[in-house]
Design a protein around this motif. Structure first.
Motif, PDB file in Angstrom:
ATOM      1  N   THR A   1       2.692  -5.974  -6.392  1.00  0.00           N
ATOM      2  CA  THR A   1       1.335  -5.482  -6.628  1.00  0.00           C
ATOM      3  C   THR A   1       1.070  -4.355  -5.631  1.00  0.00           C
ATOM      4  OG1 THR A   1       0.575  -7.644  -7.354  1.00  0.00           O
ATOM      5  CG2 THR A   1      -1.118  -6.071  -6.654  1.00  0.00           C
ATOM      6  N   CYS A   2       0.730  -3.184  -6.133  1.00  0.00           N
ATOM      7  CA  CYS A   2       0.575  -2.021  -5.270  1.00  0.00           C
ATOM      8  C   CYS A   2      -0.825  -1.433  -5.378  1.00  0.00           C
ATOM      9  CB  CYS A   2       1.598  -0.944  -5.631  1.00  0.00           C
ATOM     10  SG  CYS A   2       3.315  -1.442  -5.369  1.00  0.00           S
ATOM     11  N   GLU A   3      -1.276  -0.829  -4.303  1.00  0.00           N
ATOM     12  CA  GLU A   3      -2.508  -0.048  -4.319  1.00  0.00           C
ATOM     13  C   GLU A   3      -2.221   1.285  -3.647  1.00  0.00           C
ATOM     14  OE1 GLU A   3      -4.884  -1.479  -0.284  1.00  0.00           O
ATOM     15  OE2 GLU A   3      -5.379  -2.434  -2.183  1.00  0.00           O
ATOM     16  N   TRP A   4      -3.044   2.283  -3.999  1.00  0.00           N
ATOM     17  CA  TRP A   4      -2.808   3.638  -3.529  1.00  0.00           C
ATOM     18  C   TRP A   4      -3.788   4.012  -2.421  1.00  0.00           C
ATOM     19  CZ3 TRP A   4       1.173   6.799  -5.090  1.00  0.00           C
ATOM     20  CH2 TRP A   4       1.953   6.304  -6.135  1.00  0.00           C
ATOM     21  N   VAL A   5      -3.261   4.698  -1.409  1.00  0.00           N
ATOM     22  CA  VAL A   5      -4.046   5.155  -0.271  1.00  0.00           C
ATOM     23  C   VAL A   5      -3.767   6.643  -0.079  1.00  0.00           C
ATOM     24  CG1 VAL A   5      -4.473   4.882   2.199  1.00  0.00           C
ATOM     25  CG2 VAL A   5      -3.815   2.898   0.823  1.00  0.00           C
ATOM     26  N   THR A   6      -4.783   7.449   0.153  1.00  0.00           N
ATOM     27  CA  THR A   6      -4.569   8.873   0.417  1.00  0.00           C
ATOM     28  C   THR A   6      -4.699   9.166   1.905  1.00  0.00           C
ATOM     29  OG1 THR A   6      -6.891   9.378  -0.047  1.00  0.00           O
ATOM     30  CG2 THR A   6      -5.325   9.615  -1.861  1.00  0.00           C
ATOM     31  N   ASN A   7      -3.925  10.139   2.357  1.00  0.00           N
ATOM     32  CA  ASN A   7      -3.899  10.498   3.770  1.00  0.00           C
ATOM     33  C   ASN A   7      -3.528  11.968   3.893  1.00  0.00           C
ATOM     34  OD1 ASN A   7      -3.605   8.845   6.624  1.00  0.00           O
ATOM     35  ND2 ASN A   7      -2.429  10.726   6.645  1.00  0.00           N
TER      36      ASN A   7
ATOM     37  N   ARG B   1       0.847  -1.195   0.000  1.00  0.00           N
ATOM     38  CA  ARG B   1       0.000   0.000   0.000  1.00  0.00           C
ATOM     39  C   ARG B   1       0.884   1.247   0.000  1.00  0.00           C
ATOM     40  NH1 ARG B   1      -2.492  -1.528   5.500  1.00  0.00           N
ATOM     41  NH2 ARG B   1      -0.281  -2.116   5.635  1.00  0.00           N
ATOM     42  N   LEU B   2       0.694   2.088  -1.006  1.00  0.00           N
ATOM     43  CA  LEU B   2       1.467   3.322  -1.145  1.00  0.00           C
ATOM     44  C   LEU B   2       0.627   4.506  -0.661  1.00  0.00           C
ATOM     45  CD1 LEU B   2       3.009   2.747  -4.696  1.00  0.00           C
ATOM     46  CD2 LEU B   2       3.936   2.063  -2.459  1.00  0.00           C
ATOM     47  N   GLY B   3       1.110   5.195   0.343  1.00  0.00           N
ATOM     48  CA  GLY B   3       0.385   6.340   0.896  1.00  0.00           C
ATOM     49  C   GLY B   3       0.839   7.642   0.269  1.00  0.00           C
ATOM     50  N   THR B   4      -0.123   8.468  -0.135  1.00  0.00           N
ATOM     51  CA  THR B   4       0.192   9.778  -0.698  1.00  0.00           C
ATOM     52  C   THR B   4      -0.853  10.776  -0.246  1.00  0.00           C
ATOM     53  OG1 THR B   4       0.901  10.887  -2.746  1.00  0.00           O
ATOM     54  CG2 THR B   4      -1.124   9.562  -2.857  1.00  0.00           C
TER      55      THR B   4
ATOM     56  N   ILE C   1       5.428   5.729   1.974  1.00  0.00           N
ATOM     57  CA  ILE C   1       4.965   7.070   1.620  1.00  0.00           C
ATOM     58  C   ILE C   1       5.665   7.487   0.338  1.00  0.00           C
ATOM     59  CG2 ILE C   1       4.964   9.522   2.249  1.00  0.00           C
ATOM     60  CD1 ILE C   1       4.899   8.635   5.184  1.00  0.00           C
ATOM     61  N   ILE C   2       4.883   7.951  -0.631  1.00  0.00           N
ATOM     62  CA  ILE C   2       5.429   8.548  -1.855  1.00  0.00           C
ATOM     63  C   ILE C   2       4.591   9.792  -2.108  1.00  0.00           C
ATOM     64  CG2 ILE C   2       4.107   6.833  -3.206  1.00  0.00           C
ATOM     65  CD1 ILE C   2       6.271   7.228  -5.427  1.00  0.00           C
ATOM     66  N   ALA C   3       5.028  10.916  -1.529  1.00  0.00           N
ATOM     67  CA  ALA C   3       4.147  12.081  -1.426  1.00  0.00           C
ATOM     68  C   ALA C   3       4.913  13.398  -1.423  1.00  0.00           C
ATOM     69  CB  ALA C   3       3.301  11.974  -0.148  1.00  0.00           C
ATOM     70  N   GLY C   4       5.889  13.526  -2.300  1.00  0.00           N
ATOM     71  CA  GLY C   4       6.625  14.786  -2.349  1.00  0.00           C
ATOM     72  C   GLY C   4       7.349  15.080  -1.053  1.00  0.00           C
ATOM     73  N   MET C   5       7.804  14.051  -0.350  1.00  0.00           N
ATOM     74  CA  MET C   5       8.410  14.230   0.977  1.00  0.00           C
ATOM     75  C   MET C   5       9.923  14.373   0.864  1.00  0.00           C
ATOM     76  SD  MET C   5       8.035  11.899   4.414  1.00  0.00           S
ATOM     77  CE  MET C   5       6.348  12.497   4.710  1.00  0.00           C
ATOM     78  N   SER C   6      10.419  15.531   1.258  1.00  0.00           N
ATOM     79  CA  SER C   6      11.861  15.775   1.228  1.00  0.00           C
ATOM     80  C   SER C   6      12.564  14.977   2.318  1.00  0.00           C
ATOM     81  CB  SER C   6      12.145  17.263   1.416  1.00  0.00           C
ATOM     82  OG  SER C   6      11.653  18.014   0.329  1.00  0.00           O
ATOM     83  N   ILE C   7      13.743  14.516   2.009  1.00  0.00           N
ATOM     84  CA  ILE C   7      14.556  13.772   2.960  1.00  0.00           C
ATOM     85  C   ILE C   7      15.233  14.770   3.894  1.00  0.00           C
ATOM     86  CG2 ILE C   7      16.513  12.198   3.196  1.00  0.00           C
ATOM     87  CD1 ILE C   7      15.870  11.250   0.306  1.00  0.00           C
ATOM     88  N   THR C   8      14.948  14.657   5.191  1.00  0.00           N
ATOM     89  CA  THR C   8      15.550  15.541   6.185  1.00  0.00           C
ATOM     90  C   THR C   8      16.040  14.720   7.373  1.00  0.00           C
ATOM     91  OG1 THR C   8      13.505  15.929   7.458  1.00  0.00           O
ATOM     92  CG2 THR C   8      13.916  17.370   5.548  1.00  0.00           C
TER      93      THR C   8
ATOM     94  N   GLU D   1      -9.221   9.310  -8.688  1.00  0.00           N
ATOM     95  CA  GLU D   1      -8.050   8.449  -8.640  1.00  0.00           C
ATOM     96  C   GLU D   1      -6.778   9.272  -8.439  1.00  0.00           C
ATOM     97  OE1 GLU D   1      -7.861   5.055  -8.822  1.00  0.00           O
ATOM     98  OE2 GLU D   1     -10.061   5.070  -8.691  1.00  0.00           O
ATOM     99  N   VAL D   2      -5.809   8.688  -7.742  1.00  0.00           N
ATOM    100  CA  VAL D   2      -4.514   9.348  -7.578  1.00  0.00           C
ATOM    101  C   VAL D   2      -3.845   9.488  -8.945  1.00  0.00           C
ATOM    102  CG1 VAL D   2      -2.209   9.157  -6.578  1.00  0.00           C
ATOM    103  CG2 VAL D   2      -4.212   8.491  -5.225  1.00  0.00           C
ATOM    104  N   ALA D   3      -3.346  10.678  -9.229  1.00  0.00           N
ATOM    105  CA  ALA D   3      -2.682  10.959 -10.500  1.00  0.00           C
ATOM    106  C   ALA D   3      -1.445  11.802 -10.221  1.00  0.00           C
ATOM    107  CB  ALA D   3      -3.637  11.674 -11.451  1.00  0.00           C
ATOM    108  N   GLY D   4      -0.682  12.088 -11.289  1.00  0.00           N
ATOM    109  CA  GLY D   4       0.476  12.955 -11.156  1.00  0.00           C
ATOM    110  C   GLY D   4       1.796  12.226 -11.315  1.00  0.00           C
TER     111      GLY D   4
END
Length: 241
Positions: free
Chosen positions: A62-68, A25-28, A85-92, A43-46
């Motif tokens: 096999t992946c599915e998308w979850v929004t949060n 499950r991929l959270g975005t 998480i795959i959501a524009g998250m910068s590594i800090t 649907e998740v796009a971009g």
């Protein structure tokens, strides 16, 4: 050819370490275009949807998308509501104390300020930023500036348009279409380099799964397809590998 052979070997090795689960499950967030957003059908796009689907294919998962919502996206990963998480998250460094990141799938990209007037004094302005972002952290350390935080990025822009803030600070890739689609908003001040690029985040207890995606990201860097996606979704001027 050596690169392709090494990449194939790396993917094969990590495939053998796959977690015993049927679906990853991929959270975005679904609210940060062009990285991630919801299309007309909900649907998740971009950029990250296309990237994530390709990474899953290369990792043979096999992946599915979850929004949060953004402000709870890390706690809900840690709690097990999704696996990455795959959501524009910068590594800090602060985030690395809680989660483990893959290598970055975008190079460090500048953050920028947008306002309704070029005369804004950023050092003493009221500046909107999304809660829990590297931009909010930067504004809070700007001395005379006043930070106002909002739960999603659209609200930061709306605050400037409504006169509730003098400027907004966010990733430049997010702000470019905002300026292009407005006759009143403009970039002000200098770009600010923040973070170590964007990566996928995983629970510290899932090193095998993280390694599978890390190898898939590397394979996309090696064959040039990651740069092609960056140009397609983030623009020719966006930093590339």
């Amino acid at each position: 050819m050596k690169t392709l052979i090494l990449t194939t070997t790396a993917l094969a090795m990590t495939a053998g370490m796959a977690l015993a689960q049927d679906v990853v499950r991929l959270g975005t967030e679904g609210a940060y275009p062009p990285y991630n957003y919801l299309d007309d059908s909900g649907e998740v796009a971009g950029f990250e949807r296309v990237l994530g689907d390709e990474l899953c294919a290369r990792a043979e998962l096999t992946c599915e998308w979850v929004t949060n919502d953004w402000d709870s996206i890390i706690p809900n990963l840690v709690s097990g509501n999704y696996d990455a998480i795959i959501a524009g998250m910068s590594i800090t460094p602060e985030r690395e104390e809680v989660v483990d990141f893959t290598q970055n799938y975008t190079p460090p990209s500048p953050s920028s300020f947008v306002a309704m007037s070029e005369d804004v004094d950023l050092e003493n302005a009221v500046i909107a930023a999304q809660t829990g972002t590297i931009q909010a952290q930067h504004v809070s350390g700007m001395g005379g500036a006043t930070l106002v935080e909002f739960p999603n990025p659209d609200e930061t822009v709306a605050a400037v348009q409504a006169g509730e803030a003098d400027a907004v600070m966010a990733d430049k890739d997010f702000l470019i279409p905002v300026v292009e689609n407005s006759s009143e908003m403009m970039f002000v001040g200098e770009d600010v380099p923040l973070g170590g690029g964007i990566g996928m985040a995983f629970r510290e207890s899932d090193p095998e799964l993280r390694a599978q995606f890390d190898a898939a990201i590397q394979s996309m860097k090696d064959d040039g397809t990651l740069n092609e996606l960056i140009v397609e979704w983030l623009g020719e001027d966006s930093p590339k590998f």
